[in-house]
Design a protein around this motif. Structure first.
Motif, short mmCIF file in Angstrom:
data_model
loop_
_atom_site.label_atom_id
_atom_site.label_comp_id
_atom_site.label_asym_id
_atom_site.label_seq_id
_atom_site.Cartn_x
_atom_site.Cartn_y
_atom_site.Cartn_z
N ALA A 1 0.83 -1.21 0.00
CA ALA A 1 0.00 0.00 0.00
C ALA A 1 0.86 1.25 0.00
CB ALA A 1 -0.93 -0.01 1.22
N ALA B 1 -8.17 4.25 -3.92
CA ALA B 1 -8.44 3.93 -2.51
C ALA B 1 -8.76 2.45 -2.34
CB ALA B 1 -9.59 4.79 -2.00
N THR B 2 -9.53 1.90 -3.26
CA THR B 2 -9.87 0.48 -3.18
C THR B 2 -8.62 -0.39 -3.31
OG1 THR B 2 -12.07 0.91 -4.10
CG2 THR B 2 -11.25 -1.35 -4.23
N ALA C 1 -6.56 0.00 -0.07
CA ALA C 1 -7.22 -0.71 1.03
C ALA C 1 -7.03 -2.22 0.90
CB ALA C 1 -8.70 -0.35 1.06
N ARG D 1 -3.58 -3.35 2.01
CA ARG D 1 -3.34 -3.34 3.45
C ARG D 1 -4.39 -4.18 4.19
NH1 ARG D 1 -4.86 3.02 4.68
NH2 ARG D 1 -7.12 2.75 4.70
N ASP E 1 -7.72 -3.97 4.35
CA ASP E 1 -8.76 -3.19 5.03
C ASP E 1 -10.07 -3.33 4.27
OD1 ASP E 1 -10.30 -1.42 6.43
OD2 ASP E 1 -8.81 0.19 6.43
N ARG F 1 -13.62 3.25 5.81
CA ARG F 1 -12.20 3.61 5.71
C ARG F 1 -11.81 3.85 4.24
NH1 ARG F 1 -9.21 2.43 10.40
NH2 ARG F 1 -10.41 1.34 11.99
N VAL F 2 -12.38 3.04 3.36
CA VAL F 2 -12.13 3.24 1.93
C VAL F 2 -12.66 4.61 1.50
CG1 VAL F 2 -12.59 2.40 -0.41
CG2 VAL F 2 -12.13 0.78 1.44
N LEU G 1 -10.29 7.33 2.70
CA LEU G 1 -9.08 7.39 1.87
C LEU G 1 -9.38 7.97 0.49
CD1 LEU G 1 -6.10 6.82 1.52
CD2 LEU G 1 -6.67 4.45 0.96
#
Length: 214
Positions: free
Chosen positions: A95, A149-150, A153, A156, A158, A163-164, A167
């Motif tokens: 990431a 962002a996807t 995520a 990492r 997530d 949270r996505v 970000l």
């Protein structure tokens, strides 16, 4: 006596199409230069045509409207080799590396796009069509930020959609060409310093606050 049939040569329009492409590219280059130098309102289609060495109807035939001419100038500036940049981001092993590679892409696009993007933003208040164009550009940036962002995520591990979303919005804010304009054009930062700052900011903000909900 019966005469042999007359052979009719098929019309070859490839030369005309090639000339139309050449004219189109020249018109776009000239329009971009004039928009950047004088702004949207002060640049007329007649000026663009004269400097491009074509007629005004030729400009309208190629681009339909002055608004569309500006849109295509912005699109051309943003375009570049974005597919290669996106591929490098998505193929990054971690990431953190994906964010660093994305910062490279952001700096590259902003360097090309800011001057003409700023023209559109400056004209948006006085022209609803330009305002709609700028809003559309922002929506496209948000969509692109969502893809990045996807990817980050996923790298990492997530799976929390809030949270996505956090970000995505962080990336969208930091990749704005206007932010590039503030730091590079107004404050005089080198492009390399801007790129490194974006990388640092993205890395620092990639861990979202627990209360983020989108």
């Amino acid at each position: 006596m019966t005469l042999p049939p007359v052979s009719r040569r098929r019309y070859d329009a490839s030369g005309r199409r090639a000339q139309a492409r050449v004219n189109r590219e020249r018109i776009l280059r000239v329009a971009t230069r004039l928009f950047r130098a004088h702004g949207y309102t002060a640049t007329s289609i007649a000026q663009v045509a004269a400097e491009a060495g074509v007629s005004t109807p030729t400009v309208f035939a190629a681009f339909k409207s002055k608004v569309n001419l500006l849109k295509e100038a912005v699109d051309a500036a943003i375009g570049g080799d974005t597919e290669e940049g996106d591929r490098r981001v998505h193929e990054a092993p971690t990431a953190a590396e994906a964010l660093r590679r994305y910062a490279d892409a952001v700096a590259d696009v902003a360097h090309r796009a800011y001057p003409i993007y700023a023209v559109a933003v400056a004209a948006a208040d006085a022209d609803p069509q330009i305002a709609a164009l700028v809003a559309d550009l922002d929506r496209h940036r948000l969509t692109g930020a969502g893809y990045i962002a996807t990817t980050v995520a996923a790298k990492r591990g997530d799976a929390d959609l809030s949270r996505v979303g956090y970000l995505r919005d962080t990336i969208w804010a930091l990749n704005s060409p206007l932010l590039y304009g503030l730091l590079v054009h107004q404050r005089g930062w080198p492009v390399e310093a801007y790129r490194d700052w974006v990388a640092t900011a993205l890395t620092a903000l990639a861990a979202p606050v627990p209360s983020a909900r989108h």
